[in-house]
Design a protein around this motif. Structure first.
Motif, short mmCIF file in Angstrom:
data_model
loop_
_atom_site.label_atom_id
_atom_site.label_comp_id
_atom_site.label_asym_id
_atom_site.label_seq_id
_atom_site.Cartn_x
_atom_site.Cartn_y
_atom_site.Cartn_z
N GLY A 100 0.84 -1.19 0.00
CA GLY A 100 0.00 0.00 0.00
C GLY A 100 0.87 1.24 0.00
O GLY A 100 1.26 1.73 1.06
N ILE A 101 1.18 1.74 -1.20
CA ILE A 101 2.11 2.87 -1.31
C ILE A 101 1.34 4.14 -1.66
O ILE A 101 1.55 4.78 -2.68
CB ILE A 101 3.22 2.59 -2.34
CG1 ILE A 101 3.81 1.21 -2.11
CG2 ILE A 101 4.34 3.64 -2.22
CD1 ILE A 101 4.38 0.98 -0.72
N GLY A 102 0.38 4.47 -0.78
CA GLY A 102 -0.27 5.76 -0.84
C GLY A 102 0.58 6.76 -0.06
O GLY A 102 1.79 6.59 0.08
N ASN A 103 -0.07 7.80 0.48
CA ASN A 103 0.68 8.81 1.23
C ASN A 103 1.38 8.21 2.44
O ASN A 103 2.56 8.46 2.71
CB ASN A 103 -0.25 9.95 1.67
CG ASN A 103 -0.73 10.78 0.49
OD1 ASN A 103 -0.06 10.87 -0.53
ND2 ASN A 103 -1.89 11.40 0.63
N LEU A 104 0.65 7.37 3.20
CA LEU A 104 1.22 6.78 4.40
C LEU A 104 2.31 5.77 4.05
O LEU A 104 3.39 5.78 4.63
CB LEU A 104 0.13 6.09 5.23
CG LEU A 104 0.60 5.38 6.49
CD1 LEU A 104 1.36 6.34 7.41
CD2 LEU A 104 -0.58 4.76 7.22
N GLY A 105 2.03 4.90 3.08
CA GLY A 105 3.02 3.91 2.69
C GLY A 105 4.30 4.55 2.17
O GLY A 105 5.41 4.09 2.48
N ALA A 106 4.14 5.62 1.40
CA ALA A 106 5.31 6.33 0.88
C ALA A 106 6.11 6.97 2.02
O ALA A 106 7.34 6.97 2.01
CB ALA A 106 4.88 7.38 -0.14
N ILE A 125 4.94 -2.62 -2.39
CA ILE A 125 3.90 -3.29 -3.18
C ILE A 125 2.65 -2.43 -3.23
O ILE A 125 2.23 -1.86 -2.21
CB ILE A 125 3.54 -4.65 -2.54
CG1 ILE A 125 4.80 -5.47 -2.24
CG2 ILE A 125 2.57 -5.42 -3.42
CD1 ILE A 125 5.54 -5.93 -3.44
N ASP A 126 2.05 -2.35 -4.42
CA ASP A 126 0.80 -1.61 -4.55
C ASP A 126 -0.08 -2.27 -5.61
O ASP A 126 0.43 -2.87 -6.58
CB ASP A 126 1.05 -0.15 -4.92
CG ASP A 126 -0.15 0.74 -4.64
OD1 ASP A 126 -0.22 1.28 -3.52
OD2 ASP A 126 -1.01 0.88 -5.52
N ALA A 127 -1.41 -2.15 -5.42
CA ALA A 127 -2.35 -2.78 -6.34
C ALA A 127 -2.57 -1.96 -7.61
O ALA A 127 -3.12 -2.48 -8.59
CB ALA A 127 -3.69 -3.01 -5.64
N ASP A 128 -2.17 -0.71 -7.60
CA ASP A 128 -2.38 0.17 -8.77
C ASP A 128 -1.33 -0.13 -9.84
O ASP A 128 -0.13 0.10 -9.62
CB ASP A 128 -2.28 1.62 -8.32
CG ASP A 128 -2.52 2.60 -9.46
OD1 ASP A 128 -2.83 2.15 -10.59
OD2 ASP A 128 -2.40 3.81 -9.22
N PRO A 129 -1.75 -0.62 -11.02
CA PRO A 129 -0.77 -0.91 -12.08
C PRO A 129 0.03 0.32 -12.48
O PRO A 129 1.18 0.20 -12.93
CB PRO A 129 -1.64 -1.42 -13.23
CG PRO A 129 -2.91 -1.88 -12.59
CD PRO A 129 -3.13 -0.97 -11.42
N PRO A 135 9.76 4.79 -8.69
CA PRO A 135 10.62 4.71 -7.50
C PRO A 135 10.06 5.53 -6.34
O PRO A 135 9.61 6.67 -6.51
CB PRO A 135 11.95 5.29 -8.00
CG PRO A 135 11.57 6.24 -9.09
CD PRO A 135 10.33 5.66 -9.74
N VAL A 136 10.05 4.94 -5.19
CA VAL A 136 9.70 5.63 -3.95
C VAL A 136 10.83 5.34 -2.97
O VAL A 136 11.14 4.18 -2.70
CB VAL A 136 8.36 5.14 -3.37
CG1 VAL A 136 8.09 5.78 -2.01
CG2 VAL A 136 7.22 5.43 -4.34
N GLY A 159 5.61 -8.07 7.46
CA GLY A 159 4.88 -7.29 6.46
C GLY A 159 4.24 -6.07 7.10
O GLY A 159 3.77 -6.13 8.24
N VAL A 160 4.24 -4.97 6.37
CA VAL A 160 3.59 -3.73 6.82
C VAL A 160 2.41 -3.46 5.90
O VAL A 160 2.58 -3.40 4.68
CB VAL A 160 4.57 -2.54 6.80
CG1 VAL A 160 3.86 -1.26 7.22
CG2 VAL A 160 5.78 -2.82 7.68
N ILE A 161 1.22 -3.33 6.48
CA ILE A 161 0.02 -3.07 5.71
C ILE A 161 -0.38 -1.61 5.87
O ILE A 161 -0.68 -1.15 6.97
CB ILE A 161 -1.14 -3.99 6.14
CG1 ILE A 161 -0.77 -5.45 5.89
CG2 ILE A 161 -2.43 -3.62 5.41
CD1 ILE A 161 -1.84 -6.44 6.34
N ALA A 162 -0.37 -0.87 4.76
CA ALA A 162 -0.74 0.55 4.77
C ALA A 162 -1.81 0.79 3.71
O ALA A 162 -1.86 1.85 3.10
CB ALA A 162 0.48 1.42 4.52
N THR A 163 -2.67 -0.21 3.50
CA THR A 163 -3.73 -0.13 2.50
C THR A 163 -4.98 0.48 3.11
O THR A 163 -5.09 0.63 4.34
CB THR A 163 -4.07 -1.55 2.00
OG1 THR A 163 -4.65 -2.28 3.09
CG2 THR A 163 -2.84 -2.26 1.50
#
Length: 260
Positions: A100-106, A125-129, A135-136, A159-163
């Motif tokens: 989950g590489i949104g704002n929090l994941g990033a 890892i992120d679900a958005d193609p 790069p983050v 594992g870290v879940i940020a979804t």
């Protein structure tokens, strides 16, 4: 280099209480700060104050590590840093995946404290193609289709879940099925995991709500002080003293529910 797949911390086998384990990172943070200032020794009182606990509790916690310090000298800072790091499993490499590489994941990916504390971000890892390959923090984001392969190839056990909340349980199930045995959950939901899988939950909204409760209580106390008002329980006791009456229960306690 050792990985989290083949080495586990010794805390459980040595019978260290979970409450003590939860305080060890506080001691380590305080000790690391002392080490960075080249402080050679520290007393239990000084270290307890820096960690935010009382000194008796600190000494009890350290007794589980077999470290009692030296009377009149205190604790050797560098030795304690090593001792606690070893007990927490931080003297080895722990590959971590962040899902989950949104704002929090990033933001988590950009956190600079992972490497210095024994953790290596193995994959993002992120679900958005559309995120794939971007790069983050210098690490290219990979699609969730690669999750299981990454866990197996890198020997990931954390594992870290940020979804978002709705996706967290499915991600959790996949992590566990692939061999992950420890999960740090930032999603605002409760995860169901099988026995043997450890979950630590970080819920920012709950922490803010607890702070709001304390702020409201402080505001109420300040308002009562400003107006000269007496809190209800204190006012009732004042009236009882003045009249000689009582509303105590049979055991001498004020009833939990007062009569109408």
């Amino acid at each position: 280099m050792a990985t989290g797949r083949t080495h586990r911390p010794a805390t459980r086998s040595r019978g260290i209480p979970e409450a003590t384990v939860a305080r060890l990172p506080l001691y380590l943070r305080a000790l690391t700060a002392l080490s960075e200032r080249s402080v050679p020794t520290v007393s239990s009182e000084e270290l307890a104050a820096a960690a935010g606990v009382n000194s008796a509790k600190l000494r009890k916690d350290f007794s589980y590590l077999g470290s009692y310090g030296t009377r009149g000298v205190g604790y050797d800072v560098e030795y304690l840093v090593y001792q606690i790091s070893r007990e927490l499993g931080l003297t080895q490499d722990w590959p971590v995946v962040i899902v989950g590489i949104g704002n929090l994941g990033a933001a988590l990916a950009n956190y600079g404290g992972f490497a210095s504390r024994g953790f290596r971000v193995a994959a993002l890892i992120d679900a958005d193609p559309g995120m794939a390959g971007k790069p983050v923090a210098g690490i290219p984001v990979q699609h969730t289709d690669e999750l299981e392969k990454i866990i197996q190839d890198d020997g990931v056990s954390i594992g870290v879940i940020a979804t978002p909340a709705g996706a967290a349980q499915q991600v959790c199930d996949r992590l566990v099925a692939a061999g992950v045995t420890s999960i740090l959950n930032f999603a605002p939901t409760v995860l169901n995991v099988p026995e043997g899988v450890d979950v630590r939950k970080v819920d920012l909204s709950i922490e803010l709500q607890i702070l709001a409760f304390h702020e409201q209580r402080k505001a109420g106390e300040e308002a009562a002080t400003d107006t000269g008002a007496v809190p209800p329980v204190a006012a009732r006791k004042q009236q009882q003293r003045a009249t000689g009456s009582t509303d105590q229960g049979p055991d001498g306690d004020v009833p939990a529910v007062m009569p109408a």
